[in-house]
Motif scaffolding. Structure first.
Motif, mmCIF file in Angstrom:
data_model
loop_
_atom_site.group_PDB
_atom_site.id
_atom_site.type_symbol
_atom_site.label_atom_id
_atom_site.label_comp_id
_atom_site.label_asym_id
_atom_site.label_seq_id
_atom_site.Cartn_x
_atom_site.Cartn_y
_atom_site.Cartn_z
ATOM 1 N N LEU A 49 16.138 30.538 -5.294
ATOM 2 C CA LEU A 49 16.349 29.109 -5.537
ATOM 3 C C LEU A 49 16.082 28.743 -6.997
ATOM 4 C CD1 LEU A 49 15.012 29.433 -2.441
ATOM 5 C CD2 LEU A 49 15.639 27.021 -2.457
ATOM 6 N N GLU A 50 16.150 29.714 -7.874
ATOM 7 C CA GLU A 50 15.897 29.464 -9.290
ATOM 8 C C GLU A 50 16.877 28.435 -9.840
ATOM 9 O OE1 GLU A 50 13.390 30.921 -10.880
ATOM 10 O OE2 GLU A 50 13.773 30.020 -12.836
ATOM 11 N N GLY A 51 16.361 27.340 -10.355
ATOM 12 C CA GLY A 51 17.171 26.339 -11.042
ATOM 13 C C GLY A 51 17.968 25.410 -10.164
ATOM 14 N N VAL A 52 17.807 25.490 -8.845
ATOM 15 C CA VAL A 52 18.630 24.630 -7.983
ATOM 16 C C VAL A 52 17.931 23.294 -7.748
ATOM 17 C CG1 VAL A 52 19.594 26.664 -6.862
ATOM 18 C CG2 VAL A 52 17.717 25.448 -5.777
ATOM 19 N N ASP A 53 18.724 22.292 -7.465
ATOM 20 C CA ASP A 53 18.213 20.942 -7.234
ATOM 21 C C ASP A 53 18.319 20.555 -5.769
ATOM 22 O OD1 ASP A 53 17.627 20.532 -9.922
ATOM 23 O OD2 ASP A 53 19.631 19.751 -10.357
ATOM 24 N N VAL A 54 17.639 19.476 -5.431
ATOM 25 C CA VAL A 54 17.615 18.990 -4.066
ATOM 26 C C VAL A 54 17.406 17.481 -4.119
ATOM 27 C CG1 VAL A 54 15.116 19.261 -3.798
ATOM 28 C CG2 VAL A 54 16.587 19.507 -1.805
ATOM 29 N N GLY A 70 0.793 -1.227 0.000
ATOM 30 C CA GLY A 70 0.000 0.000 0.000
ATOM 31 C C GLY A 70 0.823 1.273 0.000
ATOM 32 N N VAL A 71 2.123 1.162 -0.307
ATOM 33 C CA VAL A 71 3.031 2.309 -0.232
ATOM 34 C C VAL A 71 3.820 2.439 -1.532
ATOM 35 C CG1 VAL A 71 4.980 3.314 1.017
ATOM 36 C CG2 VAL A 71 3.268 1.996 2.251
ATOM 37 N N ARG A 72 4.022 3.684 -1.992
ATOM 38 C CA ARG A 72 4.958 3.976 -3.076
ATOM 39 C C ARG A 72 6.064 4.866 -2.519
ATOM 40 N NH1 ARG A 72 2.594 5.772 -8.780
ATOM 41 N NH2 ARG A 72 4.695 5.066 -9.367
ATOM 42 N N VAL A 73 7.276 4.626 -2.963
ATOM 43 C CA VAL A 73 8.419 5.388 -2.463
ATOM 44 C C VAL A 73 9.290 5.810 -3.645
ATOM 45 C CG1 VAL A 73 10.407 5.434 -0.906
ATOM 46 C CG2 VAL A 73 8.440 3.989 -0.363
ATOM 47 N N TYR A 74 9.700 7.074 -3.642
ATOM 48 C CA TYR A 74 10.684 7.562 -4.607
ATOM 49 C C TYR A 74 11.771 8.288 -3.832
ATOM 50 C CZ TYR A 74 13.102 10.566 -7.890
ATOM 51 O OH TYR A 74 14.087 11.205 -8.594
ATOM 52 N N ALA A 75 12.999 8.191 -4.317
ATOM 53 C CA ALA A 75 14.101 8.976 -3.753
ATOM 54 C C ALA A 75 15.053 9.336 -4.876
ATOM 55 C CB ALA A 75 14.828 8.209 -2.655
ATOM 56 N N GLY A 76 15.478 10.603 -4.899
ATOM 57 C CA GLY A 76 16.441 10.984 -5.921
ATOM 58 C C GLY A 76 16.536 12.474 -6.108
ATOM 59 N N LEU A 77 17.274 12.879 -7.141
ATOM 60 C CA LEU A 77 17.522 14.292 -7.439
ATOM 61 C C LEU A 77 16.333 14.887 -8.192
ATOM 62 C CD1 LEU A 77 19.919 16.378 -7.216
ATOM 63 C CD2 LEU A 77 20.428 15.773 -9.603
ATOM 64 N N ARG A 78 15.821 16.012 -7.714
ATOM 65 C CA ARG A 78 14.707 16.727 -8.380
ATOM 66 C C ARG A 78 14.941 18.224 -8.244
ATOM 67 N NH1 ARG A 78 12.219 12.826 -11.305
ATOM 68 N NH2 ARG A 78 10.258 14.011 -11.425
ATOM 69 N N LEU A 79 14.137 18.980 -8.976
ATOM 70 C CA LEU A 79 14.183 20.430 -8.863
ATOM 71 C C LEU A 79 13.619 20.845 -7.510
ATOM 72 C CD1 LEU A 79 15.092 22.636 -10.896
ATOM 73 C CD2 LEU A 79 12.688 22.897 -11.525
ATOM 74 N N ASP A 80 14.303 21.771 -6.837
ATOM 75 C CA ASP A 80 13.825 22.223 -5.522
ATOM 76 C C ASP A 80 12.508 22.977 -5.698
ATOM 77 O OD1 ASP A 80 13.445 23.306 -2.991
ATOM 78 O OD2 ASP A 80 15.577 23.675 -2.665
ATOM 79 N N PRO A 81 11.427 22.525 -5.065
ATOM 80 C CA PRO A 81 10.128 23.201 -5.244
ATOM 81 C C PRO A 81 9.964 24.463 -4.406
ATOM 82 C CG PRO A 81 9.869 21.311 -3.799
ATOM 83 C CD PRO A 81 11.307 21.306 -4.260
#
Length: 385
Positions: free
Chosen positions: A164-169, A126-137
């Motif tokens: 924070l324009e264009g930075v990742d997290v 019943g769970v979905r998990v993602y981890a990784g590099l994305r654009l900082d919201p």
């Protein structure tokens, strides 16, 4: 910034530096709660999670404390945790690049495995998990916010600059079926906090996070707290249990918030909040209960941050899910709350959206910028005076 670089320890090891926490109901599927934890501010391509830390979401059922006007919520000791850990870097079979594998241990002890940066994530129980590099919201005009505190006047412009324009997290997204994971008796209102702790049998808390900007704005040193001007309270605060502050430094936190909240209230030239005879600000106890409050039975709204708390302060029922969504302009909400108590026009920092808006589909955060800008130093009010 929201919780980016919130203390010396976080600056030393960005992999454990909590940047933001979000909690909101899933739009595509009713009855599911989405939790998002961002770490590693200004992450570059190839950034990885620490294999010496655990990344944990903590969820507790919450109820409105009708006879306790300060904190507003009753949060019991029952708790469900989603704990993510990561392997040492390994070479990917697909392209030879270094990657990691992760494991999310669920409240019942089951585990969901996933590969870092695999957009499909992991799924099970019943769970979905993602981890990784994305654009900082997250988005805000950091320079003008710092100038506001340094110059003791609202310095925001109609058209601000998103610092924070264009930075990742690095991000961890956990989406789960509430009734299946937490049980049908858990209710619909939850208090949510995030933390990073050392891995192993005796975990030590490294960072904790609830509402945005509690540490970097509300607990900042603005020269108005007469009780303490020497110690950076943020690292002490990071060591605290999100649901139970210890007694040793509670007086220091209260003193700092009472002084700063009065300071912010005066920025527009008038006072909208009335402190008690002992100087206690009406928001101090509420903000020291530092966790997101989300109601999965209420409608999703992108501007829902603090809506539950705001409704309770005004003695009316809340209408939205509360919590915090990825596209919410929380800086405007925060400044409107602490400066004008929601009386009059909304106060804006002139930045209304992130580099790219988050989607309404898993894993929600926009893909990373492959060529993010180099990190810049964050100004301080003391240096700006």
């Amino acid at each position: 910034m929201s919780d980016h670089l919130s203390g010396i320890r976080a600056e030393v090891d960005p992999a454990i530096d909590l940047a933001d926490l979000y909690a909101f109901p899933s739009l595509p599927q009713t009855g599911r709660l989405v939790l998002v934890m961002d770490v590693f501010p200004n992450a570059r391509p190839g950034a990885l999670f620490s294999d010496a830390a655990s990344y944990r979401f903590r969820v507790r059922p919450a109820a409105i404390a009708a006879d306790h006007p300060g904190a507003l919520f009753e949060v019991g000791a029952d708790e469900d945790a989603f704990t993510c850990t990561f392997s040492s870097p390994v070479e990917s079979d697909a392209d030879g690049e270094v990657t990691q594998w992760g494991t999310c241990v669920l409240p019942g002890g089951e585990a969901v495995a996933f590969q870092v940066n695999d957009e499909r994530g992991g799924e099970g129980h019943g769970v979905r998990v993602y981890a990784g590099l994305r654009l900082d919201p997250f988005f805000m005009d950091v320079g003008k916010e710092v100038e506001t505190r340094a110059q003791r006047r609202l310095a925001f412009l109609p058209m601000g600059t998103n610092s924070l324009e264009g930075v990742d997290v690095l991000t961890i997204v956990v989406e789960f079926d509430v009734a299946r994971l937490l049980g049908p008796a858990s209710g619909t209102v939850f208090a949510v906090a995030a933390e990073t702790v050392t891995a192993g049998p005796y975990p030590i808390r490294l960072e904790r996070l609830g509402r945005p900007e509690v540490k970097n704005v509300l607990m900042s040193e603005n020269g108005v707290d007469t009780a303490n001007k020497i110690v950076d309270l943020r690292d002490l605060y990071n060591e605290e249990d999100p649901f139970r502050l210890g007694p040793h430094y509670l007086g220091a936190y209260r003193s700092r918030l009472n002084a700063n909240l009065t300071f912010f209230d005066a920025l527009d030239g008038k006072l909208d909040w009335q402190t008690d005879q002992d100087g206690t600000h009406p928001l101090t106890d509420l903000l020291l209960a530092d966790f997101l409050v989300v109601d999965v039975a209420k409608p999703y709204a992108e501007d829902s941050y603090f809506e539950i708390e705001h409704s309770l302060l005004e003695g009316r029922a809340h209408a939205t899910c509360g919590g915090r969504t990825l596209n919410d302009d929380v800086i405007d909400t925060l400044y409107t709350l602490i400066v004008s108590a929601f009386h009059g026009p909304r106060i804006s920092d002139g930045v209304d959206r992130a580099t790219a808006p988050a989607s309404r589909e898993f894993p929600y955060l926009a893909p990373p910028n492959p060529d993010p800008p180099m990190p810049v130093s964050v100004p301080t009010p003391a240096a700006s005076r």
